[in-house]
Motif scaffolding. Structure first.
Motif, PDB file in Angstrom:
ATOM      1  N   UNK A 142       0.828  -1.205   0.000  1.00 52.24           N
ATOM      2  CA  UNK A 142       0.000   0.000   0.000  1.00 52.24           C
ATOM      3  C   UNK A 142       0.862   1.254   0.000  1.00 52.24           C
ATOM      4  N   UNK A 143       0.255   2.362  -0.411  1.00 50.21           N
ATOM      5  CA  UNK A 143       0.896   3.638  -0.160  1.00 50.21           C
ATOM      6  C   UNK A 143       0.975   3.827   1.351  1.00 50.21           C
ATOM      7  N   UNK A 144       2.019   4.498   1.816  1.00 51.11           N
ATOM      8  CA  UNK A 144       2.141   4.776   3.253  1.00 51.11           C
ATOM      9  C   UNK A 144       1.385   6.057   3.589  1.00 51.11           C
ATOM     10  N   UNK A 145       0.671   6.035   4.688  1.00 50.34           N
ATOM     11  CA  UNK A 145      -0.060   7.214   5.142  1.00 50.34           C
ATOM     12  C   UNK A 145       0.796   8.031   6.096  1.00 50.34           C
ATOM     13  N   UNK A 146       0.730   9.344   5.956  1.00 45.48           N
ATOM     14  CA  UNK A 146       1.365  10.235   6.925  1.00 45.48           C
ATOM     15  C   UNK A 146       0.382  10.505   8.058  1.00 45.48           C
ATOM     16  N   UNK A 147       0.873  10.489   9.268  1.00 45.22           N
ATOM     17  CA  UNK A 147       0.005  10.792  10.401  1.00 45.22           C
ATOM     18  C   UNK A 147       0.314   9.899  11.589  1.00 45.22           C
ATOM     19  N   UNK A 148      -0.614   9.893  12.544  1.00 42.44           N
ATOM     20  CA  UNK A 148      -0.429   9.107  13.761  1.00 42.44           C
ATOM     21  C   UNK A 148      -1.655   8.240  14.008  1.00 42.44           C
ATOM     22  N   UNK A 149      -1.450   7.153  14.746  1.00 41.24           N
ATOM     23  CA  UNK A 149      -2.576   6.319  15.121  1.00 41.24           C
ATOM     24  C   UNK A 149      -3.538   7.109  16.002  1.00 41.24           C
ATOM     25  N   UNK A 150      -4.812   6.885  15.787  1.00 40.95           N
ATOM     26  CA  UNK A 150      -5.833   7.651  16.506  1.00 40.95           C
ATOM     27  C   UNK A 150      -5.739   7.433  18.012  1.00 40.95           C
ATOM     28  N   UNK A 151      -5.982   8.504  18.731  1.00 42.81           N
ATOM     29  CA  UNK A 151      -6.065   8.469  20.192  1.00 42.81           C
ATOM     30  C   UNK A 151      -7.548   8.512  20.556  1.00 42.81           C
ATOM     31  N   UNK A 152      -8.049   7.443  21.160  1.00 41.38           N
ATOM     32  CA  UNK A 152      -9.458   7.349  21.518  1.00 41.38           C
ATOM     33  C   UNK A 152      -9.748   7.812  22.943  1.00 41.38           C
ATOM     34  N   UNK A 153      -8.749   8.285  23.670  1.00 42.40           N
ATOM     35  CA  UNK A 153      -8.939   8.647  25.077  1.00 42.40           C
ATOM     36  C   UNK A 153      -9.922   9.814  25.221  1.00 42.40           C
ATOM     37  N   UNK A 154     -10.623   9.890  26.348  1.00 48.67           N
ATOM     38  CA  UNK A 154     -11.507  11.036  26.587  1.00 48.67           C
ATOM     39  C   UNK A 154     -10.748  12.348  26.410  1.00 48.67           C
ATOM     40  N   UNK A 155     -11.378  13.288  25.702  1.00 50.83           N
ATOM     41  CA  UNK A 155     -10.764  14.581  25.490  1.00 50.83           C
ATOM     42  C   UNK A 155      -9.846  14.661  24.295  1.00 50.83           C
ATOM     43  N   UNK A 156      -9.583  13.541  23.628  1.00 46.55           N
ATOM     44  CA  UNK A 156      -8.691  13.547  22.479  1.00 46.55           C
ATOM     45  C   UNK A 156      -9.269  14.373  21.330  1.00 46.55           C
ATOM     46  N   UNK A 157      -8.404  15.130  20.675  1.00 45.68           N
ATOM     47  CA  UNK A 157      -8.827  15.908  19.507  1.00 45.68           C
ATOM     48  C   UNK A 157      -9.113  15.014  18.305  1.00 45.68           C
ATOM     49  N   UNK A 158      -8.704  13.734  18.386  1.00 44.14           N
ATOM     50  CA  UNK A 158      -8.909  12.828  17.259  1.00 44.14           C
ATOM     51  C   UNK A 158     -10.343  12.316  17.157  1.00 44.14           C
TER      52      UNK A 158
END
Length: 270
Positions: A97-113
């Motif tokens: 696959x093409x590589x994605x730029x970014x970070x793994x999602x943060x599911x914690x309360x208050x996360x901007x993700x």
């Protein structure tokens, strides 16, 4: 249970040469992720750029997920990385696959993700279900739910069904999702339901998790009894995955699904 992970460099040289026909010469190949669904999962840095490679032995019981992911890739390009090619040789099944730029999602309360993930699930819900033979949600859950409730899981929506935060990549103020091997046809609200379990496992209480799910339009029409049945079914799913001695990772999901089911049981009384 997680699959034993090996290094990219442990693939046969013939297989690596075929990969490099697409990617160019590989200069580094660090493994990524926790080794849940692939024997090889590596980020390749090459003479042509960056690529992501995942591979399974051709005789592995889950190798069908490689074929499923290759089939569905052209239909999910709006929310997923592009598939460059598939290599099947010398006992290995490889997706590049093409590589994605970014970070793994943060599911914690208050996360901007979290808002980006809700938007991602909304966009997935807008995709037409492709003309690919997919497992049906009611079939996948029939061993875990009472027959009376299976009809609530049926539908013609395209579902991802594996909302592990590691599958969701946040970059450029947008979420994209990888690992479509478990794509399913079913009721449109189910992906938000799968997300609820991961949110609880990440620190949300069930009420908070369901409020986030409610930001996905399809969730708002989910039948209450169907949601409760889905929560109960997932308790059984995760207990089965965990076996007699679940690891810490699986124990989190068992506890989260238990907590959600308890909440839904109380909720359904009113």
């Amino acid at each position: 249970m997680p699959i034993d992970r090996i290094s990219y460099w442990n693939l046969p040289m013939v297989v690596r040469n075929k990969i490099e026909d697409t990617t160019g010469t590989v200069t580094s190949a660090p493994s990524v992720g926790e080794g849940l669904n692939s024997s090889v999962a590596a980020l390749l840095r090459t003479s042509k750029g960056r690529f992501f490679v995942k591979a399974l032995p051709a005789d592995h019981r889950w190798v069908w997920t490689q074929a499923r992911e290759a089939e569905i890739a052209p239909y999910v390009s709006a929310v997923a990385p592009a598939l460059c090619t598939r290599v099947v040789d010398l006992g290995w099944d490889v997706l590049i696959f093409e590589a994605l730029d970014g970070h793994q999602a943060d599911y914690a309360p208050g996360s901007r993700d979290l808002g980006h993930v809700a938007d991602l699930l909304t966009r997935i819900g807008e995709l037409p279900c492709p003309p690919v033979t997919l497992r049906r949600a009611e079939q996948r859950l029939q061993a875990y739910a009472e027959p009376t409730y299976l009809r609530h899981f049926a539908g013609d929506a395209l579902l991802h069904t594996d909302l592990n935060h590691a599958n969701v990549i946040i970059g450029d103020d947008q979420a994209r999702i990888v690992d479509w091997g478990w794509a399913t046809r079913g009721a449109a609200w189910l992906d938000a339901g799968y997300w609820v379990i991961w949110l609880i496992a990440s620190g949300h209480d069930p009420s908070s998790a369901e409020r986030w799910a409610a930001k996905v339009p399809a969730w708002r029409s989910a039948p209450a009894h169907g949601v409760t049945a889905f929560a109960k079914a997932n308790v059984r799913v995760w207990v089965e995955i965990g076996g007699g001695e679940p690891d810490d990772w699986t124990r989190r999901l068992i506890n989260a699904s238990d907590l959600w089911h308890e909440y839904r049981t109380v909720f359904s009384r009113y």
